[in-house]
Design a protein around this motif. Structure first.
Motif, PDB file in Angstrom:
ATOM      1  N   GLY A 135       2.545   4.184   2.352  1.00 49.14           N
ATOM      2  CA  GLY A 135       3.533   3.123   2.488  1.00 49.14           C
ATOM      3  C   GLY A 135       4.451   3.406   3.665  1.00 49.14           C
ATOM      4  N   SER A 136       5.336   2.471   3.944  1.00 52.31           N
ATOM      5  CA  SER A 136       6.214   2.607   5.100  1.00 52.31           C
ATOM      6  C   SER A 136       7.177   3.781   4.963  1.00 52.31           C
ATOM      7  N   ALA A 137       7.590   4.108   3.740  1.00 59.97           N
ATOM      8  CA  ALA A 137       8.533   5.213   3.541  1.00 59.97           C
ATOM      9  C   ALA A 137       7.952   6.534   4.042  1.00 59.97           C
ATOM     10  N   SER A 138       6.658   6.741   3.832  1.00 59.71           N
ATOM     11  CA  SER A 138       6.023   7.974   4.297  1.00 59.71           C
ATOM     12  C   SER A 138       6.030   8.040   5.814  1.00 59.71           C
ATOM     13  N   LEU A 139       5.753   6.928   6.456  1.00 53.69           N
ATOM     14  CA  LEU A 139       5.761   6.904   7.925  1.00 53.69           C
ATOM     15  C   LEU A 139       7.164   7.164   8.455  1.00 53.69           C
ATOM     16  N   GLN A 140       8.147   6.532   7.875  1.00 55.82           N
ATOM     17  CA  GLN A 140       9.514   6.738   8.326  1.00 55.82           C
ATOM     18  C   GLN A 140       9.943   8.195   8.139  1.00 55.82           C
ATOM     19  N   ASP A 141       9.537   8.797   7.013  1.00 61.68           N
ATOM     20  CA  ASP A 141       9.866  10.198   6.771  1.00 61.68           C
ATOM     21  C   ASP A 141       9.165  11.089   7.788  1.00 61.68           C
ATOM     22  N   TYR A 142       7.893  10.819   8.065  1.00 58.61           N
ATOM     23  CA  TYR A 142       7.137  11.643   9.006  1.00 58.61           C
ATOM     24  C   TYR A 142       7.792  11.636  10.385  1.00 58.61           C
ATOM     25  N   PHE A 143       8.090  10.476  10.879  1.00 62.58           N
ATOM     26  CA  PHE A 143       8.643  10.400  12.226  1.00 62.58           C
ATOM     27  C   PHE A 143      10.092  10.851  12.271  1.00 62.58           C
ATOM     28  N   SER A 144      10.811  10.707  11.180  1.00 63.87           N
ATOM     29  CA  SER A 144      12.171  11.217  11.117  1.00 63.87           C
ATOM     30  C   SER A 144      12.185  12.723  11.310  1.00 63.87           C
ATOM     31  N   ARG A 145      11.191  13.402  10.737  1.00 62.37           N
ATOM     32  CA  ARG A 145      11.078  14.851  10.905  1.00 62.37           C
ATOM     33  C   ARG A 145      10.751  15.227  12.344  1.00 62.37           C
ATOM     34  N   LYS A 146      10.230  14.252  13.097  1.00 58.30           N
ATOM     35  CA  LYS A 146       9.927  14.469  14.514  1.00 58.30           C
ATOM     36  C   LYS A 146      11.098  14.050  15.408  1.00 58.30           C
ATOM     37  N   GLY A 147      12.185  13.609  14.761  1.00 62.30           N
ATOM     38  CA  GLY A 147      13.348  13.175  15.527  1.00 62.30           C
ATOM     39  C   GLY A 147      13.270  11.730  15.982  1.00 62.30           C
ATOM     40  N   ILE A 148      12.368  10.962  15.392  1.00 65.38           N
ATOM     41  CA  ILE A 148      12.187   9.557  15.768  1.00 65.38           C
ATOM     42  C   ILE A 148      12.583   8.681  14.581  1.00 65.38           C
ATOM     43  N   GLU A 149      13.561   7.823  14.792  1.00 64.42           N
ATOM     44  CA  GLU A 149      13.972   6.909  13.744  1.00 64.42           C
ATOM     45  C   GLU A 149      13.134   5.635  13.824  1.00 64.42           C
ATOM     46  N   LEU A 150      12.250   5.484  12.860  1.00 62.50           N
ATOM     47  CA  LEU A 150      11.321   4.348  12.833  1.00 62.50           C
ATOM     48  C   LEU A 150      11.912   3.263  11.933  1.00 62.50           C
ATOM     49  N   ARG A 151      12.266   2.116  12.553  1.00 56.89           N
ATOM     50  CA  ARG A 151      12.806   1.022  11.750  1.00 56.89           C
ATOM     51  C   ARG A 151      11.700   0.421  10.887  1.00 56.89           C
ATOM     52  N   ARG A 152      12.107  -0.231   9.801  1.00 57.30           N
ATOM     53  CA  ARG A 152      11.113  -0.745   8.850  1.00 57.30           C
ATOM     54  C   ARG A 152      10.124  -1.705   9.504  1.00 57.30           C
ATOM     55  N   PRO A 153      10.546  -2.679  10.362  1.00 53.87           N
ATOM     56  CA  PRO A 153       9.556  -3.559  10.993  1.00 53.87           C
ATOM     57  C   PRO A 153       8.515  -2.766  11.801  1.00 53.87           C
TER      58      PRO A 153
END
Length: 384
Positions: free
Chosen positions: A332-350
């Motif tokens: 789901g999108s939450a996993s992607l946002q968490d993954y990239f957040s750990r890389k220092g990238i804030e991924l917006r929901r869209p």
């Protein structure tokens, strides 16, 4: 630290007595051979882990095996050591030479096993009277085993227990030799056997129906004094009850106390896997890599809020690494946002939803989860 069943019986906590048979029944798994150095290393790890007793081998099999067992005995580990023997004095003498404080003498009991050996039960009675009596002169613990007990009638088992008691055996092994037992069967069996009194009862499970650990737990719950297990369930055919599974189950029950350091279980399992040449399957309970991997979007979203939402315990309890969120078809999108957040990238929901569609397509094509490199390549393409 208590080291004999007699001390165990006096333990006010009433904790189960855990006997590890990795070095005996575990090595009897087809194609498995431990070197003497590996046996010693595994014995040391098991002692550090906190099991109560080690059944460390069958010394009569060869002079080399006897020597390996003697080498372990010379370590004076803080754990009881038992050697295995057939109902022959020559086997018992080999155990005696190996230096263990206990001996387990195995007897055929079911009608099938007696027929295969061309014996009557009177032979078992005579041999038990002779061998147990002699063995008690030399060993602190003499255990006797009822082979194929779960295919033996209850009356015959009662007779065996009574005969073993009259000979002075301290413990009796009820062996589910071909793994046919079920929890309800064992609950009823021990309900009938335990009131007979006499020696302590041990249950020895095999996993032919996939119930070995459940059966070992059931035996304890039914009042059995001891159970035998092996690391990762290693053993003949489908294996035995798994030490790591039973240890965690007892810990989580909130009812039973053990001396086992559960945080040592993963390292112990990896050591046995390496020595045995048997890989740990990803889905293996407690110590398998996939046991704490998650892909489902619903699960991962909840895990990000509370790691116990979709896990019965934290992997650290078994000495494992932290749980992992896998990116694949069901993410789901939450996993992607968490993954990239750990890389220092804030991924917006869209952005996450757009990337998620690409992830699902790619995972479907590859029929697996995506690697970090593949995931980051998809992200880069969407940014260009």
């Amino acid at each position: 630290m208590p080291i004999t069943p007699a001390h165990h019986a006096g333990n006010p906590s009433g904790r189960p007595w855990i006997i590890d048979t990795t070095l005996r029944d575990g090595e009897q798994a087809p194609g498995v051979v431990f070197s003497a150095a590996e046996k010693k290393h595994i014995a040391m790890l098991l002692a550090e882990c906190g099991v109560d007793e080690l059944e460390i081998g069958y010394p009569a099999i060869s002079p080399e095996e006897e020597s390996a067992i003697r080498s372990i005995a010379s370590l004076h580990l803080p754990v009881a050591l038992t050697g295995w023997a057939r109902a022959k004095w020559e086997d018992i003498e080999a155990v005696l030479r190996s230096g263990t404080e206990g001996v387990h003498i195995s007897f055929p009991l079911s009608p099938l096993y007696l027929k295969l050996m061309g014996k009557e039960y009177s032979w078992v009675q005579d041999q038990m009277m002779e061998l147990v009596g002699r063995a008690k002169r030399y060993f602190r613990l003499v255990s006797v085993g009822a082979q194929d007990a779960t295919r033996t009638g209850t009356d015959s088992l009662r007779q065996f227990i009574a005969d073993a008691a009259s000979c002075g055996a301290e413990r009796i092994r009820i062996a589910d030799t071909v793994g046919i037992a079920t929890p309800p069967m064992l609950t009823e069996l021990f309900r009938e056997l335990l009131p007979t009194g006499g020696p302590f009862l041990e249950f020895h499970a095999h996993n032919d129906l996939g119930m070995a650990t459940a059966n070992a737990f059931t035996a304890i719950a039914a009042g059995c004094d001891a159970v035998s297990v092996s690391v990762t369930g290693l053993g003949e055919r489908a294996g035995n009850a798994a030490l790591e599974e039973l240890a965690i189950a007892l810990t989580l029950s909130g009812v039973y106390e053990t001396l086992i350091d559960t945080t040592a279980l993963t390292n112990l399992s990896l050591a046995v896997s390496k020595a045995s040449g048997r890989s740990i399957q990803p889905q293996k309970a407690v110590v398998g890599d996939a046991a704490f991997q998650h892909e489902s979007g619903i699960h991962c979203a909840a895990l990000l809020k509370d790691p116990l939402s979709y896990q019965p315990f934290l992997p650290a309890l078994a000495g494992g690494a932290d749980h992992a969120l896998i990116i694949g078809k069901h993410s789901g999108s939450a996993s992607l946002q968490d993954y990239f957040s750990r890389k220092g990238i804030e991924l917006r929901r869209p952005e996450a939803m757009k990337l998620l569609m690409e992830v699902r397509i790619k995972a479907g094509e590859k029929k697996r989860a995506l690697t970090p490199g593949e995931l980051e390549t998809l992200y880069s393409h969407l940014q260009s």
